[in-house]
Structure formats: structure tokens, C-alpha cells
Enzyme design. Structure first.
Site, short mmCIF file in Angstrom:
data_model
loop_
_atom_site.label_atom_id
_atom_site.label_comp_id
_atom_site.label_asym_id
_atom_site.label_seq_id
_atom_site.Cartn_x
_atom_site.Cartn_y
_atom_site.Cartn_z
N TYR A 53 0.83 -1.21 0.00
CA TYR A 53 0.00 0.00 0.00
C TYR A 53 0.87 1.26 0.00
O TYR A 53 0.49 2.29 -0.58
CB TYR A 53 -0.99 -0.02 1.17
CG TYR A 53 -2.08 -1.04 0.95
CD1 TYR A 53 -2.00 -2.32 1.52
CD2 TYR A 53 -3.15 -0.77 0.11
CE1 TYR A 53 -2.97 -3.27 1.26
CE2 TYR A 53 -4.13 -1.71 -0.15
CZ TYR A 53 -4.03 -2.96 0.42
OH TYR A 53 -4.98 -3.92 0.15
N ARG A 56 1.57 2.03 -3.59
CA ARG A 56 0.39 2.58 -4.28
C ARG A 56 0.13 4.02 -3.83
O ARG A 56 -0.25 4.88 -4.61
CB ARG A 56 -0.83 1.70 -4.01
CG ARG A 56 -0.74 0.34 -4.69
CD ARG A 56 -1.91 -0.55 -4.32
NE ARG A 56 -3.17 -0.01 -4.81
CZ ARG A 56 -4.36 -0.50 -4.42
NH1 ARG A 56 -4.40 -1.49 -3.53
NH2 ARG A 56 -5.47 0.00 -4.90
N ASN A 87 -12.80 2.61 -5.74
CA ASN A 87 -11.40 3.04 -5.73
C ASN A 87 -11.02 3.56 -4.35
O ASN A 87 -11.84 4.12 -3.63
CB ASN A 87 -11.18 4.13 -6.78
CG ASN A 87 -11.46 3.62 -8.19
OD1 ASN A 87 -11.45 2.41 -8.43
ND2 ASN A 87 -11.75 4.52 -9.09
N ASP A 89 -8.34 5.58 -4.19
CA ASP A 89 -7.63 6.85 -4.42
C ASP A 89 -8.56 8.02 -4.06
O ASP A 89 -9.76 7.82 -3.86
CB ASP A 89 -7.12 6.94 -5.87
CG ASP A 89 -8.25 6.96 -6.91
OD1 ASP A 89 -8.22 6.13 -7.84
OD2 ASP A 89 -9.16 7.80 -6.79
N HIS A 104 -14.46 0.51 -0.67
CA HIS A 104 -13.33 -0.37 -0.34
C HIS A 104 -12.24 0.33 0.45
O HIS A 104 -11.12 -0.15 0.50
CB HIS A 104 -12.77 -1.00 -1.63
CG HIS A 104 -13.75 -1.92 -2.29
ND1 HIS A 104 -13.64 -2.30 -3.60
CD2 HIS A 104 -14.89 -2.49 -1.83
CE1 HIS A 104 -14.65 -3.10 -3.91
NE2 HIS A 104 -15.44 -3.22 -2.86
N GLY A 170 -15.75 2.32 -15.63
CA GLY A 170 -14.42 1.75 -15.37
C GLY A 170 -14.38 0.68 -14.33
O GLY A 170 -13.46 0.64 -13.50
N THR A 171 -15.36 -0.24 -14.36
CA THR A 171 -15.29 -1.36 -13.44
C THR A 171 -15.65 -2.64 -14.18
O THR A 171 -16.55 -2.68 -15.01
CB THR A 171 -16.22 -1.18 -12.22
OG1 THR A 171 -16.18 -2.38 -11.42
CG2 THR A 171 -17.65 -0.87 -12.61
N SER A 172 -14.94 -3.71 -13.81
CA SER A 172 -15.22 -5.01 -14.45
C SER A 172 -16.45 -5.66 -13.83
O SER A 172 -16.88 -6.72 -14.27
CB SER A 172 -14.01 -5.92 -14.26
OG SER A 172 -13.77 -6.11 -12.85
#
Ligand code: APR
Length: 229
Positions: A53, A56, A87, A89, A104, A170-172
Site C-alpha cells: 500500500y 500505491r 477506488n 484513491d 473499499h 471503469g469497473t469489471s
């Protein structure tokens, strides 16, 4: 005011230079989830988890929001808008969005291992062994690891159940319970899925798939929505 919910994933930050997880070259190609993103990993090797982490977080301090983040913030004055993000971020906040719900966790925050209510801003990019909370317990990343509960999922589901419009960017949609949020949105509400690799989802009513990158397509979608106000 009409309610818009935006559900985002790693793809919206990709053009800012932040790795996704399951794209080619994504984080899960270079790290095993079980080694760095589970409570068991933390128990086994907290230094490795902290380093994962830290790297990141260091990268996050070097990047900026992209046009997709900034465009979403333009909706705030005309819609009751909530960004629900997977995300960790802070690019939505730095892009100007006022209401951001993190499912998350948040990379720039730490949490006491003794009392989960004790959450702190991390100054700089490092969180290390020996960094303790006010009760003297080791601090951990304020991240929801695999196998841990997602505290904000019910507020997120409630927001989705009231959404007049849903944007999924932008997510699977590979990870639950986040991926299940789309099912809470009323069938009648228009839904837009923005992702260059989006697969058709015919079982989702009123869905428009836009197989494009977020940075180049979200500003135009925002303009379209603003014209409708
Ligand atoms: N614009 C829009 N979408 C993009 C872009 C882009 N420029 N680049 C990649 N994408 C898409 C990919 O096609 C993919 O569908 O973003 C998606 C990223 O998917 P993942 O890497 O699986 O990321 P995400 O869906 O956010 O993962 C969900 O899994 O590992 C956990 O906790 C982690 O929050 C994460 C969760």
C-alpha cells in the site's frame, strides 16, 4: 433535483496513471491477492502488506485527476449526485466531487487495529510497523480487504434504489457486493456503462453500453446530462 449515482472502478483512474486490477498489467498480475489484500496476509506478513500500500500511496501522490473526474464534478450543481467508488484513491475528491462514498476504503487513511473507529489521515506516503494509534496499537491501511465486510454497502444500495440515472464507469463488475449495486437501480432509470472492454449485459434493463475510455467519453456524457436540466 434528479438523483444521479455514479459507480466507479479502477478504470476511471487508469488515464491518471493508476494501475487497474484485472486489465493486462494490472495489480493482480504482479501481486497475489492472498499475499497483500486479506486479513490473513496482514497476520502473516504485515510489513509486506504495508509496503504494497505504501507503493500505491506513493504513486497516488504523483498523479492528478483526469477529465473524467473533473467532468463528474460539473454535475454537482445540477443534480443530487453521489459518486460511489470502489477506488481507494482520492481523485474524485481532488477532481471536485462533493459526495463520494468509498466502498473499499481510502488509501490515504490508516485505522487502528484495536479500534476500527479510530481513523487517521496518513501524512506523506508511508505507513510503517511501529506507527500506532492513540491507544498504542499498530495502524493498518484503511482498506476493505477481501473477506472483510463492506460497511458502506447498505447506504450505497439505498442510494442506488433511488437513482433516476446510473453511470457505471471503469469497473469489471467482478467483485461483490459492489457489482450487485446495479440491480438496486429502478428498471425504469436509464443506465450508462462506460468501459472500453465492456461486455453486453442484456439482462440489465435500460442500459446503454459506451465502449470508450472514461477520459474521452465522460465529459460528453456530462454535457448531454446537463442539457437535459
Ligand atoms: N476508461 C474506462 N474504463 C477503463 C479504462 C479507461 N481508460 N481502462 C480500463 N478500464 C476498465 C477495464 O476494461 C475494466 O473493465 O476498467 C475496468 C477495471 O476493472 P478492474 O481492474 O477489475 O477494477 P475494478 O472493477 O475497480 O475492481 C473492483 O476489485 O481488486 C478489487 O478492491 C479491488 O476495488 C477493486 C475491485
Amino acid at each position: 433535483m434528479r438523483k444521479i449515482v455514479v459507480l466507479t472502478g479502477a478504470g476511471i483512474s487508469a488515464e491518471s496513471g493508476i494501475s487497474t486490477f484485472r486489465d493486462s498489467g494490472g495489480l493482480w498480475e504482479t501481486h497475489r491477492i492472498e499475499d497483500v489484500a486479506t486479513p490473513q496476509a496482514w497476520d502473516k506478513d504485515p510489513a509486506l502488506v504495508l509496503e504494497f500500500y505504501n507503493q500505491r500511496r506513493k504513486k497516488l501522490l504523483e498523479v492528478e485527476p483526469n477529465p473524467a473526474h473533473y467532468a463528474l464534478a460539473r454535475l454537482d450543481d445540477h443534480f443530487d449526485l453521489t459518486v460511489i467508488t470502489q477506488n481507494v484513491d482520492d481523485l474524485h475528491e481532488r477532481g471536485g466531487s462533493k459526495k463520494v462514498l468509498h466502498l473499499h476504503g481510502e488509501l490515504k487513511k490508516s485505522r487502528s487495529t484495536a479500534d476500527p473507529d479510530l481513523v487517521y489521515e496518513i501524512q506523506g506516503w508511508e505507513l510503517n510497523l511501529g506507527d500506532t494509534c492513540e491507544k498504542g496499537s499498530q495502524l493498518r491501511p484503511h482498506i476493505v480487504w477481501f473477506g472483510e465486510a463492506v460497511p458502506n454497502i447498505m447506504p450505497a444500495a439505498n442510494l442506488c434504489s433511488q437513482a433516476d440515472i446510473l453511470l457505471v464507469i471503469g469497473t469489471s463488475l467482478a467483485v461483490y457486493p459492489a457489482a450487485g449495486l446495479i440491480d438496486y437501480v429502478p428498471h425504469s432509470s436509464p443506465k450508462y456503462l462506460i468501459d472500453p472492454n465492456a461486455r453486453p449485459m442484456p439482462w440489465i434493463p435500460n442500459l446503454t453500453v459506451i465502449p470508450e475510455k472514461a477520459g474521452s467519453s465522460v465529459p460528453g456524457i456530462v454535457d448531454m446530462l446537463l442539457k437535459e436540466t
